[in-house]
Design an enzyme around this catalytic site. Structure first.
Site, PDB file in Angstrom:
ATOM      1  N   ARG A  99     -20.328  -7.640 -29.101  1.00 28.99           N
ATOM      2  CA  ARG A  99     -19.388  -7.532 -27.983  1.00 28.99           C
ATOM      3  C   ARG A  99     -19.958  -8.088 -26.676  1.00 28.99           C
ATOM      4  O   ARG A  99     -19.207  -8.542 -25.822  1.00 28.99           O
ATOM      5  CB  ARG A  99     -18.985  -6.060 -27.767  1.00 28.99           C
ATOM      6  CG  ARG A  99     -18.041  -5.527 -28.844  1.00 28.99           C
ATOM      7  CD  ARG A  99     -17.660  -4.082 -28.578  1.00 28.99           C
ATOM      8  NE  ARG A  99     -16.726  -3.578 -29.581  1.00 28.99           N
ATOM      9  CZ  ARG A  99     -15.408  -3.549 -29.450  1.00 28.99           C
ATOM     10  NH1 ARG A  99     -14.843  -4.001 -28.353  1.00 28.99           N
ATOM     11  NH2 ARG A  99     -14.649  -3.063 -30.416  1.00 28.99           N
ATOM     12  N   THR A 101     -17.277   2.535 -25.844  1.00 25.74           N
ATOM     13  CA  THR A 101     -16.326   1.475 -26.171  1.00 25.74           C
ATOM     14  C   THR A 101     -15.197   1.993 -27.046  1.00 25.74           C
ATOM     15  O   THR A 101     -14.029   1.604 -26.882  1.00 25.74           O
ATOM     16  CB  THR A 101     -17.040   0.322 -26.894  1.00 25.74           C
ATOM     17  OG1 THR A 101     -18.184  -0.062 -26.147  1.00 25.74           O
ATOM     18  CG2 THR A 101     -16.129  -0.866 -27.059  1.00 25.74           C
ATOM     19  N   THR A 102     -15.500   2.901 -27.976  1.00 21.48           N
ATOM     20  CA  THR A 102     -14.484   3.458 -28.863  1.00 21.48           C
ATOM     21  C   THR A 102     -13.439   4.246 -28.084  1.00 21.48           C
ATOM     22  O   THR A 102     -12.299   4.407 -28.539  1.00 21.48           O
ATOM     23  CB  THR A 102     -15.142   4.339 -29.944  1.00 21.48           C
ATOM     24  OG1 THR A 102     -16.093   3.540 -30.651  1.00 21.48           O
ATOM     25  CG2 THR A 102     -14.142   4.910 -30.923  1.00 21.48           C
ATOM     26  N   TYR A 148     -20.907 -10.741 -20.875  1.00 19.40           N
ATOM     27  CA  TYR A 148     -20.240 -11.904 -20.303  1.00 19.40           C
ATOM     28  C   TYR A 148     -21.148 -12.787 -19.440  1.00 19.40           C
ATOM     29  O   TYR A 148     -21.185 -13.995 -19.613  1.00 19.40           O
ATOM     30  CB  TYR A 148     -18.992 -11.507 -19.494  1.00 19.40           C
ATOM     31  CG  TYR A 148     -18.117 -12.700 -19.151  1.00 19.40           C
ATOM     32  CD1 TYR A 148     -17.285 -13.256 -20.111  1.00 19.40           C
ATOM     33  CD2 TYR A 148     -18.158 -13.287 -17.895  1.00 19.40           C
ATOM     34  CE1 TYR A 148     -16.507 -14.377 -19.813  1.00 19.40           C
ATOM     35  CE2 TYR A 148     -17.387 -14.399 -17.590  1.00 19.40           C
ATOM     36  CZ  TYR A 148     -16.561 -14.945 -18.556  1.00 19.40           C
ATOM     37  OH  TYR A 148     -15.812 -16.047 -18.269  1.00 19.40           O
ATOM     38  N   LYS A 164     -28.908   3.291 -28.686  1.00 20.51           N
ATOM     39  CA  LYS A 164     -27.905   3.117 -29.734  1.00 20.51           C
ATOM     40  C   LYS A 164     -27.870   1.623 -30.031  1.00 20.51           C
ATOM     41  O   LYS A 164     -27.579   0.814 -29.139  1.00 20.51           O
ATOM     42  CB  LYS A 164     -26.530   3.598 -29.271  1.00 20.51           C
ATOM     43  CG  LYS A 164     -25.408   3.261 -30.252  1.00 20.51           C
ATOM     44  CD  LYS A 164     -24.029   3.571 -29.686  1.00 20.51           C
ATOM     45  CE  LYS A 164     -22.932   3.131 -30.660  1.00 20.51           C
ATOM     46  NZ  LYS A 164     -21.568   3.342 -30.116  1.00 20.51           N
ATOM     47  N   TYR A 166     -27.615   0.903 -24.893  1.00 16.92           N
ATOM     48  CA  TYR A 166     -26.631   0.562 -25.923  1.00 16.92           C
ATOM     49  C   TYR A 166     -26.667  -0.946 -26.154  1.00 16.92           C
ATOM     50  O   TYR A 166     -26.301  -1.726 -25.271  1.00 16.92           O
ATOM     51  CB  TYR A 166     -25.240   1.035 -25.494  1.00 16.92           C
ATOM     52  CG  TYR A 166     -24.131   0.759 -26.493  1.00 16.92           C
ATOM     53  CD1 TYR A 166     -24.388   0.482 -27.836  1.00 16.92           C
ATOM     54  CD2 TYR A 166     -22.796   0.788 -26.089  1.00 16.92           C
ATOM     55  CE1 TYR A 166     -23.368   0.245 -28.739  1.00 16.92           C
ATOM     56  CE2 TYR A 166     -21.760   0.557 -26.993  1.00 16.92           C
ATOM     57  CZ  TYR A 166     -22.056   0.280 -28.305  1.00 16.92           C
ATOM     58  OH  TYR A 166     -21.041   0.047 -29.195  1.00 16.92           O
ATOM     59  N   ILE A 210     -24.414   7.339 -33.499  1.00 13.79           N
ATOM     60  CA  ILE A 210     -23.243   7.556 -32.657  1.00 13.79           C
ATOM     61  C   ILE A 210     -22.096   6.874 -33.390  1.00 13.79           C
ATOM     62  O   ILE A 210     -22.068   5.649 -33.520  1.00 13.79           O
ATOM     63  CB  ILE A 210     -23.443   7.005 -31.239  1.00 13.79           C
ATOM     64  CG1 ILE A 210     -24.521   7.835 -30.528  1.00 13.79           C
ATOM     65  CG2 ILE A 210     -22.134   7.050 -30.452  1.00 13.79           C
ATOM     66  CD1 ILE A 210     -24.860   7.358 -29.132  1.00 13.79           C
TER      67      ILE A 210
END
Length: 296
Positions: free
Chosen positions: A143, A49-50, A112, A166, A138, A208
């Site tokens: 989010r 995402t980063t 979503y 993570k 993850y 991470i």
């Protein structure tokens, strides 16, 4: 199986530098790879995402991965982000990916469409069955809306190709429960930079990290102090980063960390819409904090 030691410590969740035309800035990416490698990061995470993965095209993702592998002069392990909320699309991406030079994939909890825990289990089982490299789950409910619960994670840990998680849920209670219940060979990696010392103290194996993009040496020292039981030293560094961790997310990630990298002269701070680059006010606060803590 023994714990996969390649992913213990600090993985830098690499940002994606952009130029003035909002195209991939490969010179900036090389600067970044050099910075985190020389700073002591233990492995690289590409297109999480980063890395602004939602606005990087599939073709660009392949190019970024290939460039990172080509410029990985220290031959650090590489984790590649392949995830999504359409299981079939994720499986198609896996089949279409050249995994040469990739050591594992990081796959985000579906977002979503809000699947049940059973749906999450089925989703990741299908991914793990299809992936030619190990899978790291993850969990980032801030989010994705959905939290991957400990029961689900422990069940998925039984899959031979799912080697860790993570977790960026921010819940110390869930972190402790996972440390107590997960198999000894299951990697527990923090996704919350501000909780690394605490999570390691109850049995987690590393992080991470967003902060490691700009401050790999300092954040690596923090993490390994904790892993090697030097908690007083780790706490001192953890508290030094406390203000940073708050500032970095005020205008959404990776806006803040990109501004830090621009201040350090590594790359520009441009992001892609719908994100906007850091405001002048945030930039001033970040620069002041960097000076105050002796990071520049």
């Amino acid at each position: 199986m023994p714990l996969d030691q390649r992913f213990k410590g600090v993985g830098a969740a690499l940002i994606t530098p952009f130029d003035e035309q909002n195209e991939i800035d490969y010179a900036g990416l090389k600067n970044l790879i050099d910075l985190v490698s020389e700073g002591g990061s233990d492995y690289l995470v590409v297109q999480g995402t980063t890395g602004e993965s939602p606005t990087v095209t599939p073709a660009e993702k392949k190019e970024i991965l290939a460039f990172t592998i080509q410029n990985n002069y220290k031959s650090l392990p590489i984790i590649y982000g392949i995830g999504g909320n359409n299981t079939r699309t994720v499986l198609d991406t896996i089949r279409d990916t050249d995994f040469t030079g990739v050591d594992a994939i990081l796959s985000v909890c579906p977002y979503y469409n809000k699947p049940t825990q059973e749906g999450i289990t089925a989703h990741f089982t299908a991914i793990a069955d299809a992936s030619p490299v190990p899978v790291i789950l993850y969990n980032v409910p801030g989010r994705t809306v959905v939290n991957m619960k400990p029961d689900t994670i422990v069940k998925l840990s039984e899959h031979p190709n799912i080697i860790g998680i993570k977790d960026a849920g921010g819940s110390l209670e869930q972190s402790m429960e996972l440390a107590a219940r997960a198999p000894e060979d299951f990697l527990l990696l923090s996704g919350d930079d501000n909780l690394v010392t605490t999570m390691i103290s109850v049995g987690w194996h590393g992080v991470i990290s967003v902060i490691a993009n700009a401050f790999p040496k300092e954040f690596g020292e923090l993490t390994w102090h904790a892993l090697e039981g030097r908690f007083e030293e780790a706490a001192r560094l953890q508290l030094a980063f406390l203000e940073f961790d708050t500032l970095l997310y005020i205008e959404s990630n990776p806006v803040g960390i990109k501004k830090c990298l621009e201040i350090k002269g590594i790359c520009r701070s441009d992001v892609r819409l719908p994100l906007l680059k850091a405001s002048a006010e945030l930039g001033e606060k970040l620069e002041n904090a960097m000076k105050r803590e002796g990071f520049i």
